[in-house]
Enzyme design. Structure first.
Site, PDB file in Angstrom:
ATOM      1  N   TYR A 180      16.468   4.893 -10.844  1.00 50.54           N
ATOM      2  CA  TYR A 180      17.883   5.120 -11.143  1.00 50.54           C
ATOM      3  C   TYR A 180      18.527   3.857 -11.744  1.00 50.54           C
ATOM      4  CZ  TYR A 180      16.989   9.323  -8.386  1.00 50.54           C
ATOM      5  OH  TYR A 180      16.472  10.505  -7.916  1.00 50.54           O
ATOM      6  N   ASP A 270       6.719   6.848  -2.407  1.00 48.92           N
ATOM      7  CA  ASP A 270       7.763   6.666  -1.390  1.00 48.92           C
ATOM      8  C   ASP A 270       7.653   7.737  -0.316  1.00 48.92           C
ATOM      9  OD1 ASP A 270      10.171   5.192  -0.646  1.00 48.92           O
ATOM     10  OD2 ASP A 270      11.136   7.145  -0.879  1.00 48.92           O
ATOM     11  N   ALA A 324      13.263  10.189   7.342  1.00 51.76           N
ATOM     12  CA  ALA A 324      13.757  11.342   6.594  1.00 51.76           C
ATOM     13  C   ALA A 324      12.969  12.539   7.100  1.00 51.76           C
ATOM     14  CB  ALA A 324      13.582  11.138   5.099  1.00 51.76           C
TER      15      ALA A 324
END
Ligand code: ADP
Ligand code: SF4
Length: 700
Positions: A180, A270, A324
């Site tokens: 990003y 990731d 997560a």
């Protein structure tokens, strides 16, 4: 039960600038597929984790401006008053349980295609990300940001941060990771500027530093300001004053943010699948961060073991245990540890079905946790189910993922459950699949459920019990649930991309044959039009057994659908390492025991391949005979007092394990209530017309 004293360190409060997290369990920002269009679904999904003990709960990527527009992939926005209201539902829900709420403010830079806003994507030097996979490709090249663009983005971040504070967030992010905008300034491949934002690492860090500074100026008195940064690439590049450019970056920004949230650079590394990567895989990249800053550090690694978590803290790798996927699979993971119930943790299996939901553009689904995303729309709590008014005697036939989940949930509702399976062990398809390369962690689906079932006095398990219609009628339960699974077929595939015909030959195998212990002999060709993991993993399995194997698929890539679960590049790597020849865009036409004939999907041109065996990984069809026989014997069922015969899982509709678990859970929640065909509650975006919203004003 009490917390094991060894784990008490996990429940210490930790300061993040002006705010304090109640413990070290930190649900890092992760995609949920719930945009601002589903604000109640999103708030309830995040609330479940706060209730379960996570001390910090964050949003997924939240765009600061329409120049960061990732559609059709789902993303949140912080653009206007309606967005503030939508997010406030979540912050209020999270605060109800004493947790902090964080917002991952985000600008996608060149990685977004601005398909809706039709603004030019922004980037440091006009360099695009040339995605190899069609779902991520775009054909709009980014604009090189001039100084006015940089000022505008800094202003957007400032305004979004203020809105975030108004929405009630305690932690506000600057995002410099995963390709990003902030990351693009850091990486020289994207950034070849000759002004003060390019060149040396000091200059490349400048934009990120300014983003943090404007955020602190805007909200730093009230909110913690976090930097989320990818360090994988930079760690591999030698620094001038430090070991690597990653070290340089952390040293340069050591005092600037209130928290470092550190991660890898791309989704497949990731958020890597357990098939290829173990727990704690980020450590070699991020282990140095705490040595260069006094600010707290959070990182992830699919942590589900409290011992690993404690080790990360004690060894000075992390201050917060980021989660997560572990928080999706078990929103109550922290509470279970605190209450000495760590054996009850529903451990993430690392299958990445949750990630596939984001790629599909829908609310998150989880293989282990069927309630994920269903908290609001179906009213499903991850830990509690309603007790049945009238407990019934329910027979479940088939103890695969669907049958096990159904038995567990029916048992929790207070029913008298009998679970029978013809096999020696419970687990269904996983009994074999867990033995395939990299899939052992998937058996957590079975382990978790069997361990809970063992504790329940109202559930009886019978292995080696093949049941037919006669036995079922004789047992005369109140209800029957069939979870008998599906079979792989030897069907071929046509150029219309429809399964057709069958290839009957003694040396044609299906995955069921191999599961049954029959291995092909000699050079073997695997023909895969299932496109998920089975074709690729079976090819690996055969190669590991020393069988010369080649792989053919009508799709454009091997195990093509695994692009959705971040596995595809690693599937290709695994096949290449085993020297498997991969042929794409081809159909299998015939096989005579010595030669397989292939045809190009689009030209029909034929090729012959010498091989002794063929494995077809294609269409699965339900094992439906039992259901058919029972429904034909309606009178006998009525005489036996059997009120219903239902199907769940693969015998209802063959799918992934996540579908089977969800199906088993759903039936168990709804059995007898006659609401199975009712739609779930439908969420709506928040718009100005909503009159009863109590808008808070920013504490400027
Ligand atoms: P799902 O993914 O839907 O749970 P699986 O194929 O994993 O389906 O599991 C189905 C299970 O049902 C298998 O363990 C199989 O042995 C069992 N089974 C199938 N038919 C019968 C039967 N007639 N009686 C008992 N068990 C059965
Ligand atoms: Fe873990 Fe799979 Fe659930 Fe994702 S879908 S949280 S990887 S179990």
């Amino acid at each position: 039960m009490q917390c094991n004293p060894r784990y008490e360190i996990l429940f210490e409060p930790v300061r993040i600038g002006p705010v304090t997290a109640p413990n070290r369990f930190y649900q890092v920002p992760h995609a949920s597929g719930m945009t601002n269009a589903l604000p109640r679904v999103r708030a309830a999904f995040r609330e479940a984790k706060a209730e379960g003990g996570w001390g910090v709960i964050c949003t997924g990527a939240c765009s600061i401006d329409p120049s960061s527009d990732d559609a059709p992939l789902p993303f949140a926005t912080m653009w206007d008053g309606n967005d503030i209201r939508a997010h406030a539902l979540m912050t209020e829900a999270v605060h109800r349980h004493g947790a902090l709420a964080g917002v991952e403010l985000w600008h996608g830079g060149a990685s977004v295609m601005n398909r809706t806003s039709r603004l030019p994507p922004l980037s440091p030097s006009g360099i695009p990300w040339m995605a190899t996979h069609v779902g991520f490709m775009g054909n709009l090249r980014p604009k090189t940001m001039d100084r006015a663009d940089i000022r505008d983005v800094l202003k957007c971040q400032t305004e979004a941060a203020r809105k975030a504070r108004t929405a009630g967030f305690d932690i506000v992010y600057v995002y410099a990771g995963m390709g990003y905008l902030g990351y693009e300034f850091l990486l020289p491949e994207y950034n070849n500027r000759t002004d003060c934002y390019g060149g040396s690492i000091e200059n490349r860090v400048r934009f990120v530093r300014e983003m943090i500074e404007v955020t602190k100026d805007a909200v730093g008195k009230d909110c913690g300001v976090a930097l989320r940064v990818s360090l994988e690439e930079l760690r591999g590049r030698p620094g001038r004053n430090q070991l690597s450019e990653a070290h340089e970056l952390v040293a340069l920004l050591a005092d600037v943010p209130d928290l470092f949230d550190v991660k890898m650079d791309s989704s497949p590394t990731d958020c890597s699948a357990s098939r290829f990567t173990g727990e704690g895989s980020h450590e070699p990249v991020i282990d140095f961060v705490k040595s260069l800053t006094k600010k707290p550090v959070v990182g992830v690694g699919r942590f589900t073991s409290p011992d690993t978590m404690v080790s990360q803290i004690r060894r000075g790798v992390l201050d917060f245990i980021g989660g997560a996927r572990p928080s999706i699979a078990d929103p109550f993971l922290p509470n279970k540890i605190r209450e000495g119930r760590e054996a009850e943790i529903r451990e993430c299996i690392g299958c990445n079905i949750c990630i596939s939901s984001w790629h599909d553009g829908v609310p998150v689904r989880c293989t282990q946790n069927p309630t994920a995303g269903e908290e609001w729309r179906r009213g499903w709590h991850p830990e509690r189910v309603e007790r049945a008014d009238t407990p019934e005697r329910i027979l479940i036939v088939g103890g695969g993922p669907a049958g096990l989940e159904c038995a567990l949930t029916l048992g929790r509702r207070g029913h008298e459950v009998t679970l029978a399976d013809s096999n020696r062990t419970f687990g269904g398809r996983l009994t074999f699949e867990k033995t395939l390369p990299g899939l052992s962690a998937w058996n957590r689906v079975v382990d978790y459920r069997l361990a809970r079932l063992d504790e329940m006095s109202n559930v009886s398990l019978y292995a080696e019990s093949a049941l037919g219609a006669d036995e079922i009628i004789e047992l005369s339960p109140d209800r029957v649930v069939l979870a008998t699974g599906a079979r792989w077929t030897n069907m071929l595939y046509s150029s219309l991309e429809i399964p057709v015909g069958r290839l009957d030959h003694p040396d044609v195998f299906t995955p069921d044959d191999i599961a049954g212990g029959r291995l092909p002999q000699g050079p073997t060709l695997v023909f895969d039009f299932d496109n998920y993991y089975m074709g690729g993993v079976l090819t690996e399995h055969l190669a590991a057994h020393g069988i010369p194997v080649s792989y053919v698929t009508p799709a454009g890539q091997a195990s093509a659908w695994t692009i959705m679960t971040n596995e595809l590049p690693l599937v290709h790597r695994a096949l290449a390492r085993r020297k498997v020849a991969v042929t794409t865009l081809h159909l299998l036409k015939s096989f005579d025991g010595e030669t397989a004939t292939l045809a190009h999907l689009f030209t029909g041109e034929e090729t012959r391949v010498a091989c002794r065996s063929v494995v077809i990984v294609g269409l699965r069809l339900p094992r439906g005979e039992l259901f058919e026989t029972l429904t034909e014997r309606a009178d006998a069922l009525a005489d036996a007092g059997i009120r219903s015969v239902d199907r769940i899982g693969d015998t209802l509709a063959p799918g992934a394990i996540t579908h089977a678990v969800h199906s088993g859970h759903k039936l168990a929640r709804e059995i007898g209530a006659d609401i199975r065909w009712q739609p779930y509650r439908r969420d709506t975006p928040i718009v100005d017309a909503v009159a009863d919203f109590d808008m808070r004003t920013a504490a400027e």
